[in-house]
Scaffold this motif. Structure first.
Motif, PDB file in Angstrom:
ATOM      1  N   LEU A  34     106.304  25.190  53.838  1.00  0.00           N
ATOM      2  CA  LEU A  34     105.691  24.041  53.268  1.00  0.00           C
ATOM      3  C   LEU A  34     106.009  24.105  51.422  1.00  0.00           C
ATOM      4  CD1 LEU A  34     102.075  24.813  54.569  1.00  0.00           C
ATOM      5  CD2 LEU A  34     103.212  22.498  54.640  1.00  0.00           C
ATOM      6  N   ASN A  35     105.998  23.077  50.847  1.00  0.00           N
ATOM      7  CA  ASN A  35     105.925  23.343  49.532  1.00  0.00           C
ATOM      8  C   ASN A  35     104.829  22.610  48.736  1.00  0.00           C
ATOM      9  OD1 ASN A  35     106.417  23.083  46.702  1.00  0.00           O
ATOM     10  ND2 ASN A  35     107.727  21.345  46.775  1.00  0.00           N
ATOM     11  N   PRO A  36     103.584  23.430  48.960  1.00  0.00           N
ATOM     12  CA  PRO A  36     102.323  22.711  48.568  1.00  0.00           C
ATOM     13  C   PRO A  36     102.148  22.110  47.282  1.00  0.00           C
ATOM     14  CG  PRO A  36     102.025  25.299  48.989  1.00  0.00           C
ATOM     15  CD  PRO A  36     103.684  24.866  48.933  1.00  0.00           C
ATOM     16  N   SER A  37     103.079  22.446  46.252  1.00  0.00           N
ATOM     17  CA  SER A  37     103.064  21.901  45.108  1.00  0.00           C
ATOM     18  C   SER A  37     103.414  20.378  45.162  1.00  0.00           C
ATOM     19  CB  SER A  37     103.793  22.262  43.849  1.00  0.00           C
ATOM     20  OG  SER A  37     105.249  22.588  44.309  1.00  0.00           O
ATOM     21  N   CYS A  38     104.275  19.916  46.101  1.00  0.00           N
ATOM     22  CA  CYS A  38     104.454  18.446  46.150  1.00  0.00           C
ATOM     23  C   CYS A  38     103.736  17.913  47.523  1.00  0.00           C
ATOM     24  CB  CYS A  38     106.135  18.437  46.009  1.00  0.00           C
ATOM     25  SG  CYS A  38     106.470  16.823  46.022  1.00  0.00           S
ATOM     26  N   GLY A  39     103.813  18.771  48.393  1.00  0.00           N
ATOM     27  CA  GLY A  39     103.320  18.355  49.703  1.00  0.00           C
ATOM     28  C   GLY A  39     104.221  18.168  50.779  1.00  0.00           C
ATOM     29  N   ASP A  40     105.629  18.764  50.537  1.00  0.00           N
ATOM     30  CA  ASP A  40     106.655  18.687  51.295  1.00  0.00           C
ATOM     31  C   ASP A  40     106.566  19.707  52.408  1.00  0.00           C
ATOM     32  OD1 ASP A  40     107.841  16.850  49.374  1.00  0.00           O
ATOM     33  OD2 ASP A  40     108.841  18.751  48.460  1.00  0.00           O
ATOM     34  N   GLU A  41     107.001  19.022  53.696  1.00  0.00           N
ATOM     35  CA  GLU A  41     106.994  20.127  54.818  1.00  0.00           C
ATOM     36  C   GLU A  41     108.279  19.917  55.619  1.00  0.00           C
ATOM     37  OE1 GLU A  41     103.948  20.021  57.798  1.00  0.00           O
ATOM     38  OE2 GLU A  41     103.106  18.384  56.729  1.00  0.00           O
ATOM     39  N   GLY A  62     108.018  14.109  53.315  1.00  0.00           N
ATOM     40  CA  GLY A  62     107.822  14.772  51.865  1.00  0.00           C
ATOM     41  C   GLY A  62     108.750  13.825  50.809  1.00  0.00           C
ATOM     42  N   CYS A  63     108.859  14.292  49.794  1.00  0.00           N
ATOM     43  CA  CYS A  63     109.435  13.325  48.710  1.00  0.00           C
ATOM     44  C   CYS A  63     111.017  13.265  48.970  1.00  0.00           C
ATOM     45  CB  CYS A  63     109.364  14.095  47.262  1.00  0.00           C
ATOM     46  SG  CYS A  63     110.209  15.721  47.203  1.00  0.00           S
ATOM     47  N   SER A  64     111.991  12.185  48.279  1.00  0.00           N
ATOM     48  CA  SER A  64     113.061  12.072  48.655  1.00  0.00           C
ATOM     49  C   SER A  64     113.966  13.290  48.269  1.00  0.00           C
ATOM     50  CB  SER A  64     113.596  10.804  47.818  1.00  0.00           C
ATOM     51  OG  SER A  64     113.270  10.921  46.548  1.00  0.00           O
ATOM     52  N   ILE A  65     113.608  14.134  47.090  1.00  0.00           N
ATOM     53  CA  ILE A  65     114.515  15.113  47.097  1.00  0.00           C
ATOM     54  C   ILE A  65     114.315  16.032  48.000  1.00  0.00           C
ATOM     55  CG2 ILE A  65     114.829  17.205  45.737  1.00  0.00           C
ATOM     56  CD1 ILE A  65     113.796  15.254  43.248  1.00  0.00           C
ATOM     57  N   SER A  66     113.184  16.689  48.500  1.00  0.00           N
ATOM     58  CA  SER A  66     113.040  17.587  49.666  1.00  0.00           C
ATOM     59  C   SER A  66     113.703  17.181  50.870  1.00  0.00           C
ATOM     60  CB  SER A  66     111.501  17.824  49.972  1.00  0.00           C
ATOM     61  OG  SER A  66     111.011  16.747  50.505  1.00  0.00           O
ATOM     62  N   MET A  67     113.527  15.769  51.223  1.00  0.00           N
ATOM     63  CA  MET A  67     114.029  15.620  52.504  1.00  0.00           C
ATOM     64  C   MET A  67     115.821  15.115  52.626  1.00  0.00           C
ATOM     65  SD  MET A  67     111.691  15.028  54.804  1.00  0.00           S
ATOM     66  CE  MET A  67     110.841  16.574  53.737  1.00  0.00           C
ATOM     67  N   ALA A 123     109.622  22.052  38.519  1.00  0.00           N
ATOM     68  CA  ALA A 123     108.695  21.423  39.693  1.00  0.00           C
ATOM     69  C   ALA A 123     109.421  20.966  40.839  1.00  0.00           C
ATOM     70  CB  ALA A 123     107.484  20.390  38.966  1.00  0.00           C
ATOM     71  N   ARG A 124     110.528  20.297  40.455  1.00  0.00           N
ATOM     72  CA  ARG A 124     111.290  19.844  41.606  1.00  0.00           C
ATOM     73  C   ARG A 124     112.216  20.651  42.367  1.00  0.00           C
ATOM     74  NH1 ARG A 124     110.441  14.603  41.421  1.00  0.00           N
ATOM     75  NH2 ARG A 124     110.009  14.822  43.844  1.00  0.00           N
ATOM     76  N   ILE A 125     112.503  21.879  41.526  1.00  0.00           N
ATOM     77  CA  ILE A 125     113.370  22.723  42.338  1.00  0.00           C
ATOM     78  C   ILE A 125     113.100  23.227  43.733  1.00  0.00           C
ATOM     79  CG2 ILE A 125     114.525  25.134  42.044  1.00  0.00           C
ATOM     80  CD1 ILE A 125     114.596  24.481  38.967  1.00  0.00           C
ATOM     81  N   LYS A 126     111.669  23.383  43.595  1.00  0.00           N
ATOM     82  CA  LYS A 126     111.092  23.927  45.056  1.00  0.00           C
ATOM     83  C   LYS A 126     111.366  22.681  46.077  1.00  0.00           C
ATOM     84  CE  LYS A 126     107.449  26.867  43.576  1.00  0.00           C
ATOM     85  NZ  LYS A 126     106.055  26.987  43.164  1.00  0.00           N
ATOM     86  N   CYS A 127     111.136  21.567  45.926  1.00  0.00           N
ATOM     87  CA  CYS A 127     111.373  20.315  46.305  1.00  0.00           C
ATOM     88  C   CYS A 127     113.031  20.643  47.432  1.00  0.00           C
ATOM     89  CB  CYS A 127     111.311  19.117  45.874  1.00  0.00           C
ATOM     90  SG  CYS A 127     109.554  18.595  45.296  1.00  0.00           S
ATOM     91  N   ALA A 128     113.783  20.588  46.365  1.00  0.00           N
ATOM     92  CA  ALA A 128     115.329  20.689  46.424  1.00  0.00           C
ATOM     93  C   ALA A 128     115.512  22.066  47.448  1.00  0.00           C
ATOM     94  CB  ALA A 128     115.967  20.786  45.247  1.00  0.00           C
TER      95      ALA A 128
HETATM   96 ZN    ZN Z   1     109.005  17.183  46.709  1.00  0.00          ZN
END
Ligand code: ZN
Length: 147
Positions: A34-41, A62-67, A123-128
């Motif tokens: 999980l990436n709670p700061s963005c809600g990605d899983e 999740g967001c486009s970056i995480s996916m 903030a987006r590094i965790k998504c990536a």
């Molecule tokens: Zn994200």
């Protein structure tokens, strides 16, 4: 079209048409990150066979970056030995820690260099990194099991 637009295209394309996004029936290990700061899983299944990654599949929201990053990671690591996969992972980590100063080694990272610009936004590094961290966790668990 400048480089940023091109990179944006790569990310959007993987977001809209993700690779390996369907959990396999067979697996050596399954992890959920999980990436709670963005809600990605992401849920990731990993299978190793004869010293190679024979399958990586995943499911997530999740967001486009995480996916997109998870999709690209799965295509890059598929079929690799765990050692080669670690080199790619390390190279991607280095890129994400570069604070926007690195372009990334295209020979190693291929489409994943599209995330170079993300390293400017903490903030987006965790998504990536979400999918990559899921792979790292899964590979360490498989290694631990085989000992
Ligand atoms: Zn994200």
């Amino acid at each position: 079209m400048n480089l940023d637009n091109l990179y944006q295209e790569v990310i959007l394309d993987h977001y809209k048409h993700p690779e390996n996004k369907k959990l396999s029936v067979e697996k050596d290990i399954q992890v959920h990150h999980l990436n709670p700061s963005c809600g990605d899983e992401v849920t990731l299944n990993l299978t190793l066979e004869s010293g190679r990654i024979s399958n990586i599949s995943w499911e997530g929201n999740g967001c486009s970056i995480s996916m997109a990053s998870t999709s690209i990671m799965s295509t890059l690591l598929m079929g690799k030995s765990p050692d080669d996969a670690k080199k790619i992972l390390d190279s991607f980590m280095e890129l994400m820690q570069s604070k926007g100063s690195a372009k990334g080694d295209e020979l190693i990272l291929e489409d994943a260099v599209a995330f170079a610009g993300v390293s400017k936004y903490p903030a987006r590094i965790k998504c990536a990194l979400l999918g990559w961290m899921a792979y790292k966790d899964a590979s360490l668990q498989v290694e631990a099991k085989s000992k």
